[in-house]
Design a protein around this motif. Structure first.
Motif, PDB file in Angstrom:
ATOM      1  N   LYS A 270      33.759  73.266 -42.666  1.00 65.51           N
ATOM      2  CA  LYS A 270      32.536  72.301 -42.910  1.00 65.51           C
ATOM      3  C   LYS A 270      31.339  72.489 -41.769  1.00 65.51           C
ATOM      4  O   LYS A 270      32.072  71.605 -40.703  1.00 65.51           O
ATOM      5  CB  LYS A 270      32.929  71.220 -44.097  1.00 65.51           C
ATOM      6  CG  LYS A 270      33.799  71.344 -45.105  1.00 65.51           C
ATOM      7  CD  LYS A 270      32.776  71.802 -46.332  1.00 65.51           C
ATOM      8  CE  LYS A 270      33.702  72.383 -47.799  1.00 65.51           C
ATOM      9  NZ  LYS A 270      34.456  73.223 -47.410  1.00 65.51           N
ATOM     10  N   ASN A 272      28.389  69.314 -40.452  1.00 66.73           N
ATOM     11  CA  ASN A 272      27.186  68.347 -41.176  1.00 66.73           C
ATOM     12  C   ASN A 272      26.163  68.186 -40.786  1.00 66.73           C
ATOM     13  O   ASN A 272      25.392  69.444 -40.180  1.00 66.73           O
ATOM     14  CB  ASN A 272      28.323  66.980 -40.267  1.00 66.73           C
ATOM     15  CG  ASN A 272      27.555  66.986 -38.872  1.00 66.73           C
ATOM     16  OD1 ASN A 272      27.066  67.692 -38.835  1.00 66.73           O
ATOM     17  ND2 ASN A 272      27.763  65.470 -37.963  1.00 66.73           N
ATOM     18  N   LYS A 273      24.703  67.870 -41.368  1.00 71.39           N
ATOM     19  CA  LYS A 273      24.152  67.407 -41.791  1.00 71.39           C
ATOM     20  C   LYS A 273      23.219  68.263 -39.545  1.00 71.39           C
ATOM     21  O   LYS A 273      22.549  68.040 -39.511  1.00 71.39           O
ATOM     22  CB  LYS A 273      22.866  66.649 -41.860  1.00 71.39           C
ATOM     23  CG  LYS A 273      23.540  65.045 -41.203  1.00 71.39           C
ATOM     24  CD  LYS A 273      23.300  63.599 -42.000  1.00 71.39           C
ATOM     25  CE  LYS A 273      23.457  62.109 -40.831  1.00 71.39           C
ATOM     26  NZ  LYS A 273      23.154  61.316 -41.848  1.00 71.39           N
ATOM     27  N   LEU A 310      33.435  66.707 -45.611  1.00 69.02           N
ATOM     28  CA  LEU A 310      33.061  65.831 -45.514  1.00 69.02           C
ATOM     29  C   LEU A 310      33.486  64.823 -46.506  1.00 69.02           C
ATOM     30  O   LEU A 310      32.508  65.365 -47.710  1.00 69.02           O
ATOM     31  CB  LEU A 310      31.608  65.826 -44.842  1.00 69.02           C
ATOM     32  CG  LEU A 310      32.222  66.840 -43.475  1.00 69.02           C
ATOM     33  CD1 LEU A 310      30.674  67.365 -42.741  1.00 69.02           C
ATOM     34  CD2 LEU A 310      32.500  65.612 -42.310  1.00 69.02           C
ATOM     35  N   GLU A 314      29.281  61.376 -44.959  1.00 69.15           N
ATOM     36  CA  GLU A 314      29.352  62.247 -42.921  1.00 69.15           C
ATOM     37  C   GLU A 314      30.395  61.354 -42.815  1.00 69.15           C
ATOM     38  O   GLU A 314      30.618  61.868 -41.099  1.00 69.15           O
ATOM     39  CB  GLU A 314      28.392  62.675 -42.856  1.00 69.15           C
ATOM     40  CG  GLU A 314      27.859  63.930 -43.507  1.00 69.15           C
ATOM     41  CD  GLU A 314      26.941  65.530 -43.010  1.00 69.15           C
ATOM     42  OE1 GLU A 314      26.472  64.452 -42.138  1.00 69.15           O
ATOM     43  OE2 GLU A 314      26.723  66.347 -43.719  1.00 69.15           O
ATOM     44  N   LYS A 315      31.258  60.312 -42.724  1.00 68.15           N
ATOM     45  CA  LYS A 315      31.898  59.329 -41.841  1.00 68.15           C
ATOM     46  C   LYS A 315      33.421  60.033 -41.756  1.00 68.15           C
ATOM     47  O   LYS A 315      34.085  59.175 -40.893  1.00 68.15           O
ATOM     48  CB  LYS A 315      31.731  57.664 -42.120  1.00 68.15           C
ATOM     49  CG  LYS A 315      29.870  57.720 -42.005  1.00 68.15           C
ATOM     50  CD  LYS A 315      29.757  55.841 -42.854  1.00 68.15           C
ATOM     51  CE  LYS A 315      28.279  56.142 -41.682  1.00 68.15           C
ATOM     52  NZ  LYS A 315      28.331  54.039 -42.269  1.00 68.15           N
ATOM     53  N   LEU A 317      36.573  62.882 -42.349  1.00 67.97           N
ATOM     54  CA  LEU A 317      36.921  64.195 -42.643  1.00 67.97           C
ATOM     55  C   LEU A 317      38.343  64.626 -43.262  1.00 67.97           C
ATOM     56  O   LEU A 317      39.140  63.915 -42.751  1.00 67.97           O
ATOM     57  CB  LEU A 317      36.833  65.284 -41.202  1.00 67.97           C
ATOM     58  CG  LEU A 317      36.976  66.102 -41.210  1.00 67.97           C
ATOM     59  CD1 LEU A 317      35.926  67.570 -42.064  1.00 67.97           C
ATOM     60  CD2 LEU A 317      37.275  66.660 -39.624  1.00 67.97           C
TER      61      LEU A 317
END
Length: 332
Positions: A270, A272-273, A310, A314-315, A317
């Motif tokens: 994955k 993240n942003k 996530l 997104e804090k 995993l």
């Protein structure tokens, strides 16, 4: 007094008044100070569920605050919530045929389509399909999205991702066939990476990777990352995305000559942003920045880490780790 306190704490746990702390596993290797932007010092992975045969394809569903994942040999999708723990969510999940078969027959990768429906890589049925039921009332009813390319059946769709344009991309290694590459039912001469257009047309994007596996888009959708789980070419490849397909393919990172003696390979991932990549890899989860620099690892796992996902913010995993499901808190 200390003995009395210990007895009281044990009694509280047994009565459900207190929950025991989850078991921790592995350790964080900080290979670059940049990792501090991603994972807080002292973070440890926790086991939040166990008892699977081989876990894969984790998916966090923010609307229902639930984690879903595939138990491939058991042909089952499991569900985990903070309140309810681990529960069966859907079975069968990958093979709806009537002839008994062995091998990896269950679902593998799970993803939500742009409308929020569950889409499954159905290894046993050799197709990409959408569950024809609401997320909060699952049923083993499926609508086929793609099951062949030019009349030849896929081997076993493995992992998938939707582009920002709403097109479905997926990988098709041979792992779901009972004899894999040598299976008599194999119809393709290659292992493919495909795109399903909105009109249902299936487009072959890549046929040169021997074991295409994990797949993910970088933020913005203009670059695609692919993992090769072939031990002879354990690489992550990056491609530019355009209207005609994929171009400018090159190695993002190679695990060649790394991780000897460790279980696992470049696998599900994955992004993240901020463009940080979390991927199944030899020995655990490897973390890269957008430039392809390896900045850290979750290592010391006793079994392969096949994939991760996530949480909505997104804090957190979540990791599929063979028989276990892990949770790793990330930087706030």
């Amino acid at each position: 007094m200390i003995k009395q306190l210990s007895v009281m704490l044990l009694a509280a746990v047994s009565l459900g008044m207190m929950q025991p702390s989850p078991e921790t596993i592995g350790s964080i290797e900080r290979l670059d100070p940049e990792l501090d932007k991603v994972i807080s010092p002292g973070a440890r992975a926790e086991i939040i569920a166990t008892g699977m045969d081989w876990s894969e394809g984790p998916l966090w569903v923010e609307r229902h605050k639930m984690l879903l994942w595939s138990d491939v040999p058991r042909d089952t999708v499991w569900k985990w919530t903070e309140k309810g723990g681990k529960e069966v969510y859907l079975t069968p999940s990958g093979y709806t045929g009537s002839i008994p078969r062995k091998g990896e027959k269950g679902s593998n990768g799970l993803v939500l389509d742009p409308k929020g429906n569950l889409v499954l890589c159905m290894c046993g049925d050799r197709r990409m399909a959408r569950m024809d039921a609401p997320l909060d009332a699952p049923q083993p009813k499926f609508i086929t999205l793609a099951d062949n390319y030019k009349g030849k059946k896929f081997d076993s769709p493995n992992d998938a991702a939707y582009s920002p344009a709403g097109e479905l991309y997926f990988t098709d290694p041979p792992y779901g066939l009972e004899r894999q590459h040598n299976d008599p039912l194999k119809e393709m001469k290659f292992q493919g990476v495909y795109k399903v257009k909105k009109n249902g047309e299936v487009v072959l994007l890549i046929d040169s990777i021997s074991r295409p596996n994990g797949i993910a888009f970088f933020p913005g959708g203009k670059q695609l990352l692919l993992a090769s789980s072939d031990g002879a070419a354990p690489n992550w490849y990056i491609y530019d995305v355009n209207e005609n397909g994929l171009s400018n393919g090159r190695i993002f990172y190679s695990a060649k000559n790394q991780g000897q003696g460790l279980r696992g390979a470049p696998d599900g991932m994955k992004i993240n942003k901020n463009g940080y990549v979390f991927s199944g890899a030899p020995g655990g989860i490897w973390i890269f920045n957008r430039s392809g620099k390896l900045i850290g690892k979750l290592s010391g796992l006793k079994a392969p880490a096949s994939n991760c996902t996530l949480s909505g913010d997104e804090k957190t995993l979540y990791i599929t780790n063979d028989m276990n499901i892990l949770r790793l808190k990330l930087r706030e």
